[in-house]
Design a protein around this motif. Structure first.
Motif, PDB file in Angstrom:
ATOM      1  N   MET A   1       0.825  -1.205   0.000  1.00 37.38           N
ATOM      2  CA  MET A   1       0.000   0.000   0.000  1.00 37.38           C
ATOM      3  C   MET A   1       0.859   1.255   0.000  1.00 37.38           C
ATOM      4  SD  MET A   1      -3.336   0.956   2.069  1.00 37.38           S
ATOM      5  CE  MET A   1      -2.879   0.984   3.774  1.00 37.38           C
ATOM      6  N   GLU A   4       1.867   2.650  -3.362  1.00 40.48           N
ATOM      7  CA  GLU A   4       0.734   3.221  -4.092  1.00 40.48           C
ATOM      8  C   GLU A   4       0.258   4.527  -3.464  1.00 40.48           C
ATOM      9  OE1 GLU A   4      -1.029  -0.992  -5.651  1.00 40.48           O
ATOM     10  OE2 GLU A   4      -1.587  -0.213  -3.708  1.00 40.48           O
ATOM     11  N   ALA A   5       0.391   4.584  -2.128  1.00 42.40           N
ATOM     12  CA  ALA A   5      -0.041   5.794  -1.438  1.00 42.40           C
ATOM     13  C   ALA A   5       0.820   6.983  -1.844  1.00 42.40           C
ATOM     14  CB  ALA A   5       0.002   5.588   0.071  1.00 42.40           C
ATOM     15  N   GLU A   7       2.446   7.318  -4.689  1.00 42.03           N
ATOM     16  CA  GLU A   7       2.023   7.634  -6.052  1.00 42.03           C
ATOM     17  C   GLU A   7       0.802   8.551  -6.029  1.00 42.03           C
ATOM     18  OE1 GLU A   7       2.182   3.832  -8.278  1.00 42.03           O
ATOM     19  OE2 GLU A   7       0.532   4.770  -9.331  1.00 42.03           O
ATOM     20  N   HIS A   8      -0.113   8.210  -5.137  1.00 39.69           N
ATOM     21  CA  HIS A   8      -1.392   8.913  -5.057  1.00 39.69           C
ATOM     22  C   HIS A   8      -1.213  10.354  -4.609  1.00 39.69           C
ATOM     23  CE1 HIS A   8      -4.642   9.538  -1.809  1.00 39.69           C
ATOM     24  NE2 HIS A   8      -4.990  10.221  -2.862  1.00 39.69           N
ATOM     25  N   THR A  12      -1.968  14.033  -6.831  1.00 42.20           N
ATOM     26  CA  THR A  12      -3.019  14.990  -6.477  1.00 42.20           C
ATOM     27  C   THR A  12      -2.481  16.383  -6.159  1.00 42.20           C
ATOM     28  OG1 THR A  12      -2.949  13.975  -4.319  1.00 42.20           O
ATOM     29  CG2 THR A  12      -4.828  13.416  -5.715  1.00 42.20           C
ATOM     30  N   PRO A 191     -26.487   9.275 -13.355  1.00 44.25           N
ATOM     31  CA  PRO A 191     -25.245   9.967 -12.971  1.00 44.25           C
ATOM     32  C   PRO A 191     -24.187   9.974 -14.080  1.00 44.25           C
ATOM     33  CG  PRO A 191     -25.675   8.069 -11.523  1.00 44.25           C
ATOM     34  CD  PRO A 191     -26.821   8.165 -12.445  1.00 44.25           C
ATOM     35  N   ALA A 192     -24.139   8.901 -14.878  1.00 46.67           N
ATOM     36  CA  ALA A 192     -23.128   8.866 -15.946  1.00 46.67           C
ATOM     37  C   ALA A 192     -23.408   9.934 -17.004  1.00 46.67           C
ATOM     38  CB  ALA A 192     -23.099   7.482 -16.602  1.00 46.67           C
ATOM     39  N   HIS A 267     -18.019  17.656  -9.159  1.00 45.93           N
ATOM     40  CA  HIS A 267     -16.860  17.846  -8.276  1.00 45.93           C
ATOM     41  C   HIS A 267     -15.912  16.655  -8.292  1.00 45.93           C
ATOM     42  CE1 HIS A 267     -18.319  14.946  -5.310  1.00 45.93           C
ATOM     43  NE2 HIS A 267     -19.506  15.305  -5.746  1.00 45.93           N
ATOM     44  N   TYR A 268     -16.431  15.463  -8.679  1.00 47.19           N
ATOM     45  CA  TYR A 268     -15.614  14.251  -8.624  1.00 47.19           C
ATOM     46  C   TYR A 268     -14.673  14.120  -9.814  1.00 47.19           C
ATOM     47  CZ  TYR A 268     -19.379  12.801 -11.708  1.00 47.19           C
ATOM     48  OH  TYR A 268     -20.287  12.749 -12.722  1.00 47.19           O
ATOM     49  N   LEU A 269     -14.835  14.991 -10.816  1.00 50.68           N
ATOM     50  CA  LEU A 269     -13.926  14.917 -11.959  1.00 50.68           C
ATOM     51  C   LEU A 269     -12.738  15.828 -11.719  1.00 50.68           C
ATOM     52  CD1 LEU A 269     -16.342  14.936 -15.027  1.00 50.68           C
ATOM     53  CD2 LEU A 269     -15.205  13.009 -13.970  1.00 50.68           C
ATOM     54  N   PRO A 270     -11.514  15.301 -11.769  1.00 50.58           N
ATOM     55  CA  PRO A 270     -10.350  16.107 -11.414  1.00 50.58           C
ATOM     56  C   PRO A 270     -10.189  17.354 -12.282  1.00 50.58           C
ATOM     57  CG  PRO A 270      -9.708  14.013 -12.414  1.00 50.58           C
ATOM     58  CD  PRO A 270     -11.160  13.934 -12.126  1.00 50.58           C
TER      59      PRO A 270
END
Lengths: 275, 260
Positions: A1, A4-5, A7-8, A12, A191-192, A267-270
């Motif tokens: 983990m 990957e953390a 990387e994350h 952002t 939602p899509a 809001h969820y789209l970067p």
């Protein structure tokens, strides 16, 4: 983990300070262009000997505004146009979205109605304005209806397209989880479709002002479009200029409101969160 | 041992649009999975592996033959069977916890139970710290772990994995295989892994079925008698790994030549 953390967090937090200064520079440049434009508008036409009934200068346009407030009930006219634009926009959006989702859920209806929808979409909607006036008279209803009709199509088309391009694997996944048709619609397809719906709303917001203007030009007795024809009759070019500017501001306001709504919804789209 | 999933002489033909004639995706397919078994289906691309998955998940019906889950004929989507694909299919508008809860929303579990299941799977996938994160904030490996967590949250008897590692880079693949093997062993579910990677099949499965090119049939069954089913990395270091690999690889090769 842990790998990957890292990387994350790296992806952002993408260096905000550099972004900030670039944005300030952009802002300064945008304002500089506005100042340049207004200066040219104020001084170039008199230099070239262009009379005020052809191109009134910036200051002449500004002086005209208090006159319009006093003599032509400018605030009432702005309110009339704004109300009609908003009402037509909301009405057209609701119907457009409802028809888009309805046709998206029913491929048979979509196939049967597609040629008629295309014909209606190609038909120049502003040409309906005189018809609506003949039907409903010289009141606010015709301009609201023209606006709604113009707004209707881009939203319908966008929503329908979104419904047709929902990832079929996502629908299969929902079906494999034993979801009912209505659940698949509300949890996946609806939602899509949001990015497409809001894109349609943005187009609709810009078209709403056109609808209102046409409605008022053709047969209005109120609103900024009416002031344009009135100013034209009086050879009051400054009034026409002011009405056009105010209609533009109205459109920008509506567009800004829709864009703000979009940022909240998506809001969820970067890429939208950062723009 | 009880039989969890069974295919009995299953064929599936599709009417070809426009071209005329039908395409036979799979033909006379028979095999069964015992409870808790991990079976890999190995085959070249276009051998009807995805058709097999659709049939087992109840999304599709066979043209002839029988598909049975826990002895019952599959008539439609079945809550005992859950699948995940190469694409993680996470909903971008839901955070991780919301995505893991997705499959639970079709049923009428009490809210507490749903939350408990989400917590359980977050923990099992070691994603508890990321429960509130959005899918776009996660790496590919984490997203696939979340997809597996969503699959396991519905407490299925069988999970179908359609090439879940093939979109990832080599390093992530190794880590994720180990993570998946441990998670699946912990959950105790029966698993059917569809893959075209020989090494992956040997490293993870109890048994490997080799499919022929379309129309897909099973041309070889190999029991992988190696220890460490919950640790594919340890397994791939086993000295017997190489000969198993060669054996399976030859079967795949052989069929390639037949086609060419």
């Amino acid at each position: 983990m842990s790998l990957e953390a890292i990387e994350h967090t790296e992806t952002t937090s993408s260096s905000p300070p550099r972004c900030e200064s670039a944005r300030l520079q952009d802002g300064a440049a945008i304002i500089a262009v506005a100042v340049l434009f207004v200066t040219a508008w104020q001084f170039v036409p008199p230099l070239l000997g262009i009379p005020r009934y052809i191109i009134p200068t910036f200051s002449q346009c500004m002086v005209e505004i208090p006159v319009m407030i006093a003599q032509d009930a400018l605030f009432t006219q702005i309110f009339s146009s704004a109300w009609a634009a908003l009402a037509g926009f909301v009405l057209g959006s609701l119907f457009g979205a409802a028809c888009g989702y309805g046709l998206g859920l029913s491929p048979l209806f979509e196939r049967v109605l597609a040629p008629y929808l295309l014909a209606l979409q190609i038909a120049p909607k502003v040409a309906f304005a005189p018809l609506f006036i003949m039907w409903f008279g010289y009141n606010d209803l015709p301009k609201v209806l023209v606006t709604a009709l113009i707004v209707f199509f881009p939203i319908l088309v966008n929503v329908l397209q979104a419904m047709k391009t929902v990832d079929p694997d996502l629908v299969r996944l929902a079906r494999a989880f034993s979801m009912r048709r209505a659940q698949i619609f509300w949890k996946v397809e609806f939602p899509a479709s949001m990015p497409s719906l809001t894109a349609g709303l943005r187009i609709g917001a810009t078209l709403a002002v056109i609808g209102v203007t046409v409605g008022e030009l053709v047969g209005g007795n109120s609103g900024l479009g009416y002031l344009i024809t009135y100013g034209e009759g009086q050879a009051d070019t400054a009034m026409v200029f002011d009405a056009i500017i105010l209609l533009t501001l109205l459109g920008i306001g509506l567009y800004g409101a829709v864009a703000a709504l979009e940022r909240r919804i998506l809001h969820y789209l970067p890429r939208i969160a950062h723009s | 041992m009880a039989t969890e999933l069974e295919f009995r002489a299953v064929s599936r033909r599709f009417a070809a649009h426009g071209k005329g004639g039908a395409v036979t995706a799979i033909e006379g397919l028979s095999f069964s999975l015992e409870r808790g078994e991990f079976v890999a289906v190995l085959g070249p691309s276009g051998c009807g592996k995805s058709t097999l998955l659709g049939l087992a998940a109840g999304l599709d019906q066979p043209t002839s033959g029988l598909v049975l889950v826990e002895g019952q004929k599959v008539r439609g989507p079945n809550p005992r069977v859950a699948f995940m694909l190469q694409k993680d299919l996470l909903l971008p508008w839901r955070n991780l916890a919301g995505n893991i809860a997705f499959g639970l929303e079709a049923g009428d579990l009490p809210v507490d139970e749903k939350q408990a299941r989400v917590q359980r799977e977050l923990q099992r996938a070691r994603l508890t710290d990321f429960a509130q994160a959005w899918p776009h904030q996660l790496s590919g490996g984490m997203r696939q772990r979340a997809a597996l967590a969503r699959t396991l949250a519905v407490d299925p008897g069988i999970i179908l994995l359609d090439e879940p590692f093939s979109a990832l880079d080599a390093q992530t693949k190794l880590t994720l295989r180990r993570s998946f093997a441990a998670t699946i062993a912990d959950a105790g579910v029966t698993a059917l892994l569809i893959t075209h990677d020989v090494g992956e099949a040997i490293a993870m499965a109890d048994r490997v079925l080799v499919m022929s090119p379309r129309p897909g049939r099973i041309i070889e069954t190999l029991t992988i008698d190696l220890p460490h089913r919950d640790d594919p990395l340890a397994r791939s270091r086993d000295p017997r790994f190489g000969s198993l690999f060669d054996h399976l690889f030859e079967h795949l090769q052989h069929d390639d030549e037949l086609v060419a």
